[in-house]
Design a protein around this motif. Structure first.
Motif, short mmCIF file in Angstrom:
data_model
loop_
_atom_site.label_atom_id
_atom_site.label_comp_id
_atom_site.label_asym_id
_atom_site.label_seq_id
_atom_site.Cartn_x
_atom_site.Cartn_y
_atom_site.Cartn_z
N ARG A 217 0.54 -1.36 0.06
CA ARG A 217 0.50 0.37 0.14
C ARG A 217 0.98 1.64 -0.07
NH1 ARG A 217 -3.43 -3.40 2.85
NH2 ARG A 217 -5.40 -3.68 2.65
N LEU A 218 1.70 1.10 0.70
CA LEU A 218 2.93 2.31 0.43
C LEU A 218 3.73 2.39 -0.23
CD1 LEU A 218 4.40 2.20 4.34
CD2 LEU A 218 2.67 3.23 3.36
N THR A 219 3.77 1.30 -1.32
CA THR A 219 4.53 1.73 -2.51
C THR A 219 3.63 2.19 -3.51
OG1 THR A 219 5.64 -0.17 -2.43
CG2 THR A 219 5.54 0.54 -4.73
N ASP A 220 2.13 1.38 -3.66
CA ASP A 220 1.08 2.56 -4.26
C ASP A 220 0.97 3.39 -3.86
OD1 ASP A 220 0.82 -0.31 -5.28
OD2 ASP A 220 -0.77 -1.06 -4.34
N ARG A 221 0.78 4.08 -2.72
CA ARG A 221 0.55 5.43 -2.87
C ARG A 221 1.77 6.90 -3.14
NH1 ARG A 221 0.67 8.46 3.31
NH2 ARG A 221 0.85 5.83 3.09
N GLY A 222 2.98 5.71 -3.19
CA GLY A 222 4.25 6.71 -3.19
C GLY A 222 3.65 6.35 -4.75
N LEU A 223 4.31 6.31 -5.41
CA LEU A 223 3.81 5.92 -7.12
C LEU A 223 2.36 6.61 -7.69
CD1 LEU A 223 4.88 2.20 -7.90
CD2 LEU A 223 6.21 4.07 -7.70
N ALA A 224 1.23 6.61 -6.86
CA ALA A 224 1.03 7.47 -6.84
C ALA A 224 0.95 9.13 -6.81
CB ALA A 224 -0.87 7.29 -6.04
N MET A 225 1.62 9.43 -5.90
CA MET A 225 2.36 10.25 -5.62
C MET A 225 2.88 11.22 -7.13
SD MET A 225 3.04 11.14 -1.85
CE MET A 225 1.32 10.59 -0.34
N LEU A 226 3.77 10.07 -7.67
CA LEU A 226 4.48 11.10 -8.92
C LEU A 226 3.56 10.82 -9.97
CD1 LEU A 226 7.02 8.24 -8.56
CD2 LEU A 226 6.93 10.57 -7.73
N THR A 227 2.49 10.66 -9.71
CA THR A 227 1.11 10.53 -11.16
C THR A 227 0.58 12.11 -11.03
OG1 THR A 227 1.25 8.34 -11.71
CG2 THR A 227 -0.68 9.48 -12.36
N ALA A 228 0.14 11.59 -9.44
CA ALA A 228 -0.89 13.45 -8.72
C ALA A 228 -0.02 14.57 -9.66
CB ALA A 228 -0.97 12.51 -7.32
N ALA A 229 1.79 14.44 -9.17
CA ALA A 229 2.72 15.34 -9.11
C ALA A 229 2.54 16.01 -10.35
CB ALA A 229 4.21 15.19 -8.48
N ALA A 230 2.25 14.30 -11.74
CA ALA A 230 2.99 14.84 -12.85
C ALA A 230 1.68 15.99 -13.72
CB ALA A 230 2.60 14.01 -13.63
N ARG A 231 0.49 15.12 -12.70
CA ARG A 231 -1.23 15.89 -13.13
C ARG A 231 -1.27 17.49 -12.93
NH1 ARG A 231 -0.23 12.07 -15.69
NH2 ARG A 231 -1.36 10.14 -16.05
N LEU A 232 -0.75 17.20 -11.27
CA LEU A 232 -1.18 18.71 -10.75
C LEU A 232 -0.14 19.74 -12.08
CD1 LEU A 232 -2.51 20.38 -8.72
CD2 LEU A 232 -0.88 19.94 -7.12
N GLY A 233 1.00 19.35 -11.99
CA GLY A 233 1.71 19.89 -12.32
C GLY A 233 0.83 20.60 -14.39
N ASP A 234 0.64 19.70 -14.61
CA ASP A 234 0.06 20.35 -15.84
C ASP A 234 -0.41 20.96 -16.31
OD1 ASP A 234 1.57 17.85 -17.35
OD2 ASP A 234 0.81 16.63 -16.71
N TYR A 235 -1.65 20.76 -14.85
CA TYR A 235 -2.27 21.64 -14.39
C TYR A 235 -2.25 23.47 -14.59
CZ TYR A 235 -6.62 23.52 -13.05
OH TYR A 235 -8.11 24.87 -12.35
N LEU A 236 -1.28 23.59 -12.85
CA LEU A 236 -0.73 24.40 -12.96
C LEU A 236 0.21 24.92 -14.65
CD1 LEU A 236 0.83 23.79 -9.49
CD2 LEU A 236 -1.03 25.13 -10.34
N ALA A 237 0.98 24.40 -15.51
CA ALA A 237 1.31 24.63 -16.15
C ALA A 237 0.09 25.62 -17.19
CB ALA A 237 1.87 24.48 -16.65
N LEU A 238 -1.01 25.38 -17.19
CA LEU A 238 -2.13 26.02 -18.01
C LEU A 238 -2.66 26.77 -16.98
CD1 LEU A 238 -4.34 22.73 -19.12
CD2 LEU A 238 -2.91 24.01 -21.15
N ARG A 239 -2.82 26.72 -16.33
CA ARG A 239 -3.53 28.46 -15.41
C ARG A 239 -2.17 29.58 -15.34
NH1 ARG A 239 -7.55 28.37 -11.51
NH2 ARG A 239 -5.95 29.31 -10.63
N ARG A 240 -0.89 28.89 -15.60
CA ARG A 240 0.26 29.60 -14.96
C ARG A 240 -0.14 31.36 -15.86
NH1 ARG A 240 4.79 27.11 -15.79
NH2 ARG A 240 4.19 26.16 -13.84
N PRO A 241 -0.33 31.33 -17.61
CA PRO A 241 -1.02 32.79 -18.16
C PRO A 241 -1.77 33.67 -17.67
CG PRO A 241 -0.72 30.38 -19.49
CD PRO A 241 -0.99 30.00 -18.20
N GLU A 242 -3.55 32.76 -16.52
CA GLU A 242 -3.94 33.20 -16.43
C GLU A 242 -3.08 33.66 -15.49
OE1 GLU A 242 -7.67 30.16 -15.35
OE2 GLU A 242 -7.78 30.01 -17.16
N ALA A 243 -2.82 33.21 -14.25
CA ALA A 243 -1.87 34.10 -13.26
C ALA A 243 -1.85 35.45 -13.41
CB ALA A 243 -1.23 32.91 -12.17
N ARG A 244 -1.25 35.35 -14.74
CA ARG A 244 0.14 36.51 -15.10
C ARG A 244 -1.37 37.50 -15.49
NH1 ARG A 244 3.08 32.99 -17.34
NH2 ARG A 244 2.53 33.57 -19.81
#
Length: 244
Positions: A217-244
């Motif tokens: 379960r800990l391994t699965d959660r760690g891998l899920a965190m990697l995926t979540a970081a990538a997805r959130l990073g993609d989303y924040l990159a799309l929002r960045r022009p709006e923030a400016r």
């Protein structure tokens, strides 16, 4: 995009998509003159990020992260993620200590005339803890610790003068293990059995199986965190022009 377009990608209902927008997990959607929602790639990326965060950090933290992002509180969102990583690291350290104890027990011959071998102590405070201090250490309520005591998981001594519970390092070790297994979905009755096995230094097969399951379960959660970081990073990159 329509709500159904976002829903189809993840196999969820269109109502779920609308609920996520209502709860602030997605940015507000524009509307057509007739009132229909209009979603864009920004909303699709937000939904991917939120749904990736859920298995990594839990539904409550995932929602808090997304609502913080949408309120412009990025540091607050990142802090919530940091807490999740810190908790995972602590779980790994606790699990490693417990597994070391199990390995020590199974490698040491036991007999009726021999005292149980000493268990490697988990990181513990230098002085005994009160119920409030132990509850704070584990991020649980004092009522939870009292419930564990009633179930036979904990057995703290009482202060002779005040009658208050006092938790020594061995009690902290048992509480750490109980907390680990509880978050792994094990029942209090099962956890009490595991703790008794540790205390009596015998019958560790059931404990080893439980730890193997929680390690996965800990391994699965760690891998899920990697995926979540990538997805959130993609989303924040799309929002960045709006923030400016």
């Amino acid at each position: 995009m329509r709500p159904s377009d976002l829903a189809r990608e993840h196999g969820i209902s269109t109502q779920a998509v609308r609920n996520y927008e209502r709860d602030g997990c997605l940015p507000p959607a524009a509307r057509t003159p007739t009132g229909y929602r209009i979603y864009t790639e920004l909303h699709a990326a937000a939904l991917r990020a939120f749904l990736a965060l859920v298995p990594a950090y839990g539904h409550a933290t995932a929602g808090a992260v997304m609502t913080s992002v949408h309120a412009g509180r990025l540091d607050e969102a990142l802090t919530a993620l940091d807490r999740g990583h810190a908790r995972l690291l602590r779980d790994r350290e606790t699990l490693a200590s417990v597994r070391e104890a199990v390995d020590h027990l199974t490698a040491t011959p036991l007999s009726g005339a021999t005292a149980p071998p000493a268990l490697p102590a988990l990181p513990a405070p230098p002085a005994p803890l009160s119920i409030g201090e132990l509850a704070h250490r584990l991020d649980v309520t004092p009522a939870t610790l009292r419930a564990w005591e009633a179930a036979g998981i904990l057995d703290p001594v009482r202060d002779g003068a005040t009658g208050h519970r006092v938790y020594h390092p061995v009690d902290v070790r048992d509480a750490e293990l109980a907390h680990l297994l509880r978050r792994g979905g094990y029942l209090l009755e099962h956890i009490a059995t595991v703790i008794r096995q540790i205390r009596t230094a015998g019958g560790t097969g059931e404990l080893a199986a439980a730890l193997d399951g929680w390690h996965q379960r800990l391994t699965d959660r760690g891998l899920a965190m990697l995926t979540a970081a990538a997805r959130l990073g993609d989303y924040l990159a799309l929002r960045r022009p709006e923030a400016r």
